[in-house]
Design an enzyme around this catalytic site. Structure first.
Site, PDB file in Angstrom:
ATOM      1  N   LYS A  32     -19.418  -4.084   7.861  1.00 11.38           N
ATOM      2  CA  LYS A  32     -18.073  -4.959   7.641  1.00 11.38           C
ATOM      3  C   LYS A  32     -17.117  -5.052   8.647  1.00 11.38           C
ATOM      4  O   LYS A  32     -16.070  -5.818   8.730  1.00 11.38           O
ATOM      5  CB  LYS A  32     -17.487  -4.396   6.480  1.00 11.38           C
ATOM      6  CG  LYS A  32     -18.061  -4.775   5.181  1.00 11.38           C
ATOM      7  CD  LYS A  32     -17.007  -4.358   3.811  1.00 11.38           C
ATOM      8  CE  LYS A  32     -18.111  -4.229   2.492  1.00 11.38           C
ATOM      9  NZ  LYS A  32     -17.133  -3.731   1.645  1.00 11.38           N
ATOM     10  N   HIS A  35       0.778  -1.151   0.081  1.00 10.82           N
ATOM     11  CA  HIS A  35       0.034  -0.020  -0.191  1.00 10.82           C
ATOM     12  C   HIS A  35       0.724   1.412  -0.210  1.00 10.82           C
ATOM     13  O   HIS A  35       0.580   2.168  -0.723  1.00 10.82           O
ATOM     14  CB  HIS A  35      -0.735  -0.035   1.363  1.00 10.82           C
ATOM     15  CG  HIS A  35      -2.057  -0.890   1.492  1.00 10.82           C
ATOM     16  ND1 HIS A  35      -2.042  -1.670   2.466  1.00 10.82           N
ATOM     17  CD2 HIS A  35      -3.060  -1.579   0.507  1.00 10.82           C
ATOM     18  CE1 HIS A  35      -2.962  -2.690   2.293  1.00 10.82           C
ATOM     19  NE2 HIS A  35      -3.699  -2.323   1.058  1.00 10.82           N
ATOM     20  N   ARG A  81      -1.854  -5.676  -8.919  1.00 12.89           N
ATOM     21  CA  ARG A  81      -0.817  -6.823  -8.604  1.00 12.89           C
ATOM     22  C   ARG A  81      -0.778  -7.852  -9.511  1.00 12.89           C
ATOM     23  O   ARG A  81       0.378  -8.198 -10.159  1.00 12.89           O
ATOM     24  CB  ARG A  81      -1.323  -7.512  -7.165  1.00 12.89           C
ATOM     25  CG  ARG A  81      -0.840  -6.642  -6.186  1.00 12.89           C
ATOM     26  CD  ARG A  81      -1.629  -7.134  -5.036  1.00 12.89           C
ATOM     27  NE  ARG A  81      -3.215  -6.620  -4.889  1.00 12.89           N
ATOM     28  CZ  ARG A  81      -3.909  -6.706  -3.749  1.00 12.89           C
ATOM     29  NH1 ARG A  81      -3.424  -7.047  -2.459  1.00 12.89           N
ATOM     30  NH2 ARG A  81      -4.965  -6.392  -3.743  1.00 12.89           N
ATOM     31  N   SER A  98      -3.191  -7.707   2.354  1.00  8.02           N
ATOM     32  CA  SER A  98      -3.349  -7.586   3.864  1.00  8.02           C
ATOM     33  C   SER A  98      -4.013  -8.829   4.430  1.00  8.02           C
ATOM     34  O   SER A  98      -3.620  -9.356   5.510  1.00  8.02           O
ATOM     35  CB  SER A  98      -4.391  -6.490   4.249  1.00  8.02           C
ATOM     36  OG  SER A  98      -3.935  -5.312   3.857  1.00  8.02           O
TER      37      SER A  98
HETATM   38  P1  ADP Z   1      -5.750  -5.760   0.207  1.00  5.55           P
HETATM   39  O1  ADP Z   1      -6.436  -6.520   1.587  1.00  5.55           O
HETATM   40  O2  ADP Z   1      -5.931  -6.464  -1.154  1.00  5.55           O
HETATM   41  O3  ADP Z   1      -4.329  -5.590   0.685  1.00  5.55           O
HETATM   42  P2  ADP Z   1      -7.158  -3.252   0.184  1.00  5.55           P
HETATM   43  O4  ADP Z   1      -8.579  -2.892   0.079  1.00  5.55           O
HETATM   44  O5  ADP Z   1      -6.625  -2.899   1.691  1.00  5.55           O
HETATM   45  O6  ADP Z   1      -6.735  -4.581  -0.134  1.00  5.55           O
HETATM   46  O7  ADP Z   1      -6.141  -2.416  -0.652  1.00  5.55           O
HETATM   47  C1  ADP Z   1      -6.510  -1.286  -1.291  1.00  5.55           C
HETATM   48  C2  ADP Z   1      -5.751  -1.181  -2.681  1.00  5.55           C
HETATM   49  O8  ADP Z   1      -4.545  -1.122  -2.410  1.00  5.55           O
HETATM   50  C3  ADP Z   1      -6.149  -2.395  -3.621  1.00  5.55           C
HETATM   51  O9  ADP Z   1      -7.266  -2.085  -4.301  1.00  5.55           O
HETATM   52  C4  ADP Z   1      -4.959  -2.266  -4.478  1.00  5.55           C
HETATM   53  O10 ADP Z   1      -5.240  -1.454  -5.449  1.00  5.55           O
HETATM   54  C5  ADP Z   1      -3.911  -1.940  -3.749  1.00  5.55           C
HETATM   55  N1  ADP Z   1      -2.879  -2.753  -3.119  1.00  5.55           N
HETATM   56  C6  ADP Z   1      -2.957  -3.303  -2.092  1.00  5.55           C
HETATM   57  N2  ADP Z   1      -1.853  -4.227  -1.867  1.00  5.55           N
HETATM   58  C7  ADP Z   1      -0.881  -3.978  -3.051  1.00  5.55           C
HETATM   59  C8  ADP Z   1      -0.013  -4.347  -3.370  1.00  5.55           C
HETATM   60  N3  ADP Z   1       0.853  -5.290  -2.779  1.00  5.55           N
HETATM   61  N4  ADP Z   1       0.633  -3.729  -4.737  1.00  5.55           N
HETATM   62  C9  ADP Z   1       0.145  -3.124  -5.207  1.00  5.55           C
HETATM   63  N5  ADP Z   1      -1.203  -2.510  -4.759  1.00  5.55           N
HETATM   64  C10 ADP Z   1      -1.835  -3.034  -3.716  1.00  5.55           C
END
Ligand code: ADP
Length: 175
Positions: A49, A25, A100, A137
């Site tokens: 949620k 992130h 990703r 996450s």
């Molecule tokens: P996650 O549980 O998949 O990490 P989030 O809803 O917290 O999901 O993530 C928010 C956004 O951050 C995702 O839609 C994605 O665009 C981006 N994201 C999350 N992890 C990564 C990563 N490792 N690399 C690139 N973008 C990421």
């Protein structure tokens, strides 16, 4: 410059649940902060949620504020309801999403098209840095739950909170 010849502030949003924030992130937020004048990290705080989350909205916001403290043009906010409404209310013209893998693309494309059909907003995709392409996450939580080493995947202060929250849960204390 907008069509009245005035320099417009380019504002973008990085939306997500950030339960908890990972280095993947932070990589996307940092790269978005180089592309836009202002970046708002918007954390979904939907009450329905809440029980699915490891961290409360306040905890997720606090961790992100700390993680983004080095980026002067980044702020953190909670949002409830539609992301497009949040964009309209805050004068935001771009939604930044990290991609990703190809598997992210189908859903993200559909979402981007739906959002731009609702309000005047563009979605900008930033490809993940290769070292974070497997990082989510949900996976961090799963690996940490079973004692795996996630210290290279999240900031140290997140690791600390993750470890103690999982220990509380394991001891049956819940949140
Ligand atoms: P996650 O549980 O998949 O990490 P989030 O809803 O917290 O999901 O993530 C928010 C956004 O951050 C995702 O839609 C994605 O665009 C981006 N994201 C999350 N992890 C990564 C990563 N490792 N690399 C690139 N973008 C990421």
């Amino acid at each position: 410059m907008n069509d009245r010849g005035v320099d417009a502030v380019r504002k973008a949003v990085c939306p997500g649940s950030f339960d908890p924030v990972t280095n993947g992130h932070i990589d996307i937020i940092s790269r978005a902060s180089n592309l836009f004048d202002e970046v708002v990290v918007a954390i979904g705080v939907n009450k329905a949620k809440a029980s699915a989350r490891l961290f409360t909205a306040e905890e997720r916001i606090e961790m992100l504020e700390k993680a983004c403290s080095d980026f002067p043009n980044v702020t953190v906010a909670g949002f409830d309801g539609l992301l497009t409404t949040f964009c309209e209310e805050n004068g935001i013209g771009a939604i930044v999403k990290g991609l990703r893998a190809v598997s992210d693309f189908d859903y993200e494309l559909q979402m981007a098209q739906m959002n731009s059909s609702l309000v005047d907003v563009e979605t900008v995709f930033i490809p993940t840095s290769p070292e974070y392409s497997f990082l989510a996450s949900s996976l961090v939580k799963e690996v940490a739950t079973f004692g795996g080493d996630v210290s290279r995947l999240v900031p140290p202060f997140v690791l600390e909170r993750l470890t103690s929250r999982l220990a509380e849960r394991a001891a049956g204390g819940g949140r």
